[in-house]
Design a protein around this motif. Structure first.
Motif, PDB file in Angstrom:
ATOM      1  N   TYR A  22      39.331  53.218  33.658  1.00 12.32           N
ATOM      2  CA  TYR A  22      39.498  51.986  34.423  1.00 12.32           C
ATOM      3  C   TYR A  22      39.854  52.324  35.867  1.00 12.32           C
ATOM      4  CZ  TYR A  22      41.500  47.510  35.941  1.00 12.32           C
ATOM      5  OH  TYR A  22      41.790  46.355  36.629  1.00 12.32           O
ATOM      6  N   LEU A  23      39.306  51.533  36.797  1.00 10.81           N
ATOM      7  CA  LEU A  23      39.711  51.639  38.196  1.00 10.81           C
ATOM      8  C   LEU A  23      39.675  50.267  38.831  1.00 10.81           C
ATOM      9  CD1 LEU A  23      37.053  51.352  40.302  1.00 10.81           C
ATOM     10  CD2 LEU A  23      36.547  53.598  39.385  1.00 10.81           C
ATOM     11  N   GLU A  24      40.353  50.163  39.973  1.00 13.21           N
ATOM     12  CA  GLU A  24      40.299  48.953  40.779  1.00 13.21           C
ATOM     13  C   GLU A  24      39.886  49.341  42.190  1.00 13.21           C
ATOM     14  OE1 GLU A  24      44.092  47.040  40.532  1.00 13.21           O
ATOM     15  OE2 GLU A  24      43.922  46.655  38.370  1.00 13.21           O
ATOM     16  N   PHE A  25      39.090  48.477  42.823  1.00 10.16           N
ATOM     17  CA  PHE A  25      38.683  48.760  44.190  1.00 10.16           C
ATOM     18  C   PHE A  25      38.610  47.469  44.990  1.00 10.16           C
ATOM     19  CE2 PHE A  25      34.663  47.487  42.439  1.00 10.16           C
ATOM     20  CZ  PHE A  25      33.857  47.088  43.500  1.00 10.16           C
ATOM     21  N   GLU A  26      38.673  47.630  46.313  1.00 10.01           N
ATOM     22  CA  GLU A  26      38.612  46.503  47.236  1.00 10.01           C
ATOM     23  C   GLU A  26      37.338  46.611  48.055  1.00 10.01           C
ATOM     24  OE1 GLU A  26      41.410  44.305  50.620  1.00 10.01           O
ATOM     25  OE2 GLU A  26      42.006  46.237  49.749  1.00 10.01           O
ATOM     26  N   VAL A  27      36.524  45.566  48.029  1.00 16.89           N
ATOM     27  CA  VAL A  27      35.235  45.573  48.720  1.00 16.89           C
ATOM     28  C   VAL A  27      35.461  45.631  50.225  1.00 16.89           C
ATOM     29  CG1 VAL A  27      33.121  44.272  49.160  1.00 16.89           C
ATOM     30  CG2 VAL A  27      34.100  44.323  46.866  1.00 16.89           C
ATOM     31  N   ARG A  28      34.706  46.495  50.895  1.00 19.22           N
ATOM     32  CA  ARG A  28      34.799  46.614  52.344  1.00 19.22           C
ATOM     33  C   ARG A  28      34.047  45.469  53.022  1.00 19.22           C
ATOM     34  NH1 ARG A  28      33.262  52.361  54.532  1.00 19.22           N
ATOM     35  NH2 ARG A  28      34.503  51.616  56.289  1.00 19.22           N
ATOM     36  N   ASP A  29      34.463  45.164  54.246  1.00 16.40           N
ATOM     37  CA  ASP A  29      33.798  44.112  55.020  1.00 16.40           C
ATOM     38  C   ASP A  29      32.321  44.451  55.210  1.00 16.40           C
ATOM     39  OD1 ASP A  29      36.168  42.756  55.258  1.00 16.40           O
ATOM     40  OD2 ASP A  29      36.638  43.527  57.263  1.00 16.40           O
ATOM     41  N   GLY A  30      31.485  43.437  55.103  1.00 19.67           N
ATOM     42  CA  GLY A  30      30.052  43.625  55.306  1.00 19.67           C
ATOM     43  C   GLY A  30      29.280  43.926  54.041  1.00 19.67           C
ATOM     44  N   THR A  84      35.694  42.865  36.486  1.00 20.29           N
ATOM     45  CA  THR A  84      36.581  41.702  36.453  1.00 20.29           C
ATOM     46  C   THR A  84      37.043  41.377  37.864  1.00 20.29           C
ATOM     47  OG1 THR A  84      37.380  42.385  34.268  1.00 20.29           O
ATOM     48  CG2 THR A  84      38.682  40.746  35.444  1.00 20.29           C
ATOM     49  N   ALA A  85      37.014  40.110  38.243  1.00 15.66           N
ATOM     50  CA  ALA A  85      37.496  39.689  39.557  1.00 15.66           C
ATOM     51  C   ALA A  85      39.017  39.589  39.531  1.00 15.66           C
ATOM     52  CB  ALA A  85      36.878  38.352  39.937  1.00 15.66           C
ATOM     53  N   LEU A  86      39.673  40.212  40.516  1.00 14.27           N
ATOM     54  CA  LEU A  86      41.128  40.201  40.604  1.00 14.27           C
ATOM     55  C   LEU A  86      41.630  39.347  41.754  1.00 14.27           C
ATOM     56  CD1 LEU A  86      41.736  44.034  40.034  1.00 14.27           C
ATOM     57  CD2 LEU A  86      41.742  42.201  38.321  1.00 14.27           C
ATOM     58  N   GLY A  87      40.716  38.836  42.588  1.00 15.58           N
ATOM     59  CA  GLY A  87      41.090  38.012  43.729  1.00 15.58           C
ATOM     60  C   GLY A  87      41.242  38.808  45.008  1.00 15.58           C
ATOM     61  N   ASP A  88      41.084  38.117  46.135  1.00 11.72           N
ATOM     62  CA  ASP A  88      41.236  38.721  47.463  1.00 11.72           C
ATOM     63  C   ASP A  88      40.313  39.923  47.663  1.00 11.72           C
ATOM     64  OD1 ASP A  88      43.239  36.877  48.175  1.00 11.72           O
ATOM     65  OD2 ASP A  88      44.795  38.129  47.235  1.00 11.72           O
ATOM     66  N   GLY A  89      39.081  39.835  47.152  1.00 12.76           N
ATOM     67  CA  GLY A  89      38.117  40.903  47.357  1.00 12.76           C
ATOM     68  C   GLY A  89      38.366  42.139  46.517  1.00 12.76           C
ATOM     69  N   ARG A  90      39.223  42.032  45.500  1.00 10.51           N
ATOM     70  CA  ARG A  90      39.543  43.168  44.628  1.00 10.51           C
ATOM     71  C   ARG A  90      38.905  42.957  43.261  1.00 10.51           C
ATOM     72  NH1 ARG A  90      44.398  42.432  43.401  1.00 10.51           N
ATOM     73  NH2 ARG A  90      44.751  44.474  42.441  1.00 10.51           N
ATOM     74  N   PHE A  91      38.460  44.072  42.655  1.00  9.71           N
ATOM     75  CA  PHE A  91      37.783  44.009  41.362  1.00  9.71           C
ATOM     76  C   PHE A  91      38.243  45.160  40.475  1.00  9.71           C
ATOM     77  CE2 PHE A  91      35.185  41.803  44.372  1.00  9.71           C
ATOM     78  CZ  PHE A  91      34.723  40.699  43.689  1.00  9.71           C
ATOM     79  N   GLY A  92      38.315  44.862  39.183  1.00 13.05           N
ATOM     80  CA  GLY A  92      38.616  45.899  38.192  1.00 13.05           C
ATOM     81  C   GLY A  92      37.333  46.320  37.496  1.00 13.05           C
ATOM     82  N   VAL A  93      37.190  47.616  37.234  1.00 14.81           N
ATOM     83  CA  VAL A  93      35.985  48.163  36.628  1.00 14.81           C
ATOM     84  C   VAL A  93      36.354  49.018  35.422  1.00 14.81           C
ATOM     85  CG1 VAL A  93      33.961  49.635  36.958  1.00 14.81           C
ATOM     86  CG2 VAL A  93      34.793  48.218  38.842  1.00 14.81           C
ATOM     87  N   THR A  94      35.774  48.698  34.284  1.00 13.81           N
ATOM     88  CA  THR A  94      35.837  49.567  33.113  1.00 13.81           C
ATOM     89  C   THR A  94      34.539  50.347  33.056  1.00 13.81           C
ATOM     90  OG1 THR A  94      37.175  47.931  31.934  1.00 13.81           O
ATOM     91  CG2 THR A  94      36.147  49.670  30.615  1.00 13.81           C
TER      92      THR A  94
END
Length: 265
Positions: free
Chosen positions: A139-147, A185-195
């Motif tokens: 599992y990891l979480e990441f924040e989408v970069r602008d653009g 999974t959407a975590l809000g504020d441009g953050r997502f969890g990935v399995t």
């Protein structure tokens, strides 16, 4: 004597003899990065394919040619059954919609493509920074970069479209083999969890960049149904994989061709 000299020069290098120069601007290509130049460029490539003498397709220097989605030949600019054609990009850029691909060469010979850039818009992948990683639970979480677009939320099937990569935040080189995404999974504020599945990401760490493919509807895979030669009848003219597709061709040369992005990563 002149014909013998011409034949000798062509044998040494098929494009050594000046022939027709096909300027894309003469066919209506604008090159401003805004207009859809696909129809005009396809006319040029069709003309080059039909030419019985060596010819050169000339792009405008440093111009940007946008290619909107089209369902023919995966949207590629095609050289079909062409002989002795040079494509001189002059550092121009093709900006292709990711449901399509850039160039195709089918049953052609003595083809040179040079000084051309390839990019895609919108970008065919998502990119963000890893904020949390838990290899034990894949599992990891990441924040989408602008653009960059957000990933599709939900379950992912076991296909190449679910591939993802990690690359080092400092060197910007790929850091791990690809992994397959199982669920986002959407975590809000441009953050997502990935399995994920398939491999551990032991080398990955918080701050590294994470990239996933974006899926776009793919244009049809065309087949040669009009061929009189039974060996060619029904064969695929292009396939959807790479930016440049080559099939049943020989004596091809590529010089200074750069691809900045590709839907298959």
């Amino acid at each position: 004597m002149k014909l013998q000299l011409l034949a000798a020069l062509l044998a040494l290098h098929p494009l050594a003899v000046p022939g027709a120069e096909l300027c894309v601007a003469d066919y209506g290509a604008v090159g401003d990065g805004v207009h859809d130049d696909g129809p005009a460029l396809r006319k040029v490539f069709a003309e080059a394919s039909r030419s019985e003498l060596p010819c050169t397709v000339v792009f405008g220097r440093d111009k940007i040619y946008r290619l909107d989605p089209v369902d023919a030949f995966h949207g590629r600019l095609m050289l079909k059954e062409a002989d002795s054609v040079m494509v001189e990009g002059d550092n121009a850029k093709l900006v292709v919609h990711p449901s399509n691909r850039a160039l195709g060469v089918y049953r052609s010979r003595n083809i040179t493509i040079r000084n051309l850039q390839i990019d895609y818009s919108p970008l065919p992948f998502i990119q963000g920074a890893i904020t949390t990683i838990d290899n034990k639970n894949s599992y990891l979480e990441f924040e989408v970069r602008d653009g960059y677009a957000d990933p599709r939320v939900g379950d992912y099937g076991d296909s190449k479209q679910s591939d993802a990569m990690v690359f080092d935040r400092k060197s910007r080189r790929f850091k791990t083999p690809h992994v397959r995404v199982s669920r986002v999974t959407a975590l809000g504020d441009g953050r997502f969890g990935v399995t994920y599945r398939g491999r551990r990401l032991h080398a990955a760490e918080a701050g590294d960049f994470y990239a996933m493919k974006l899926s776009y509807p793919m244009a049809k895979s065309p087949r040669n149904m009009d061929a009189q030669d039974l060996a060619r009848k029904g064969e695929y003219v292009t396939t959807p994989g790479s930016s440049i597709n080559l099939y049943q061709s020989d004596s091809l040369r590529f010089e200074g061709v750069r691809s900045f992005a590709a839907p298959s990563m």
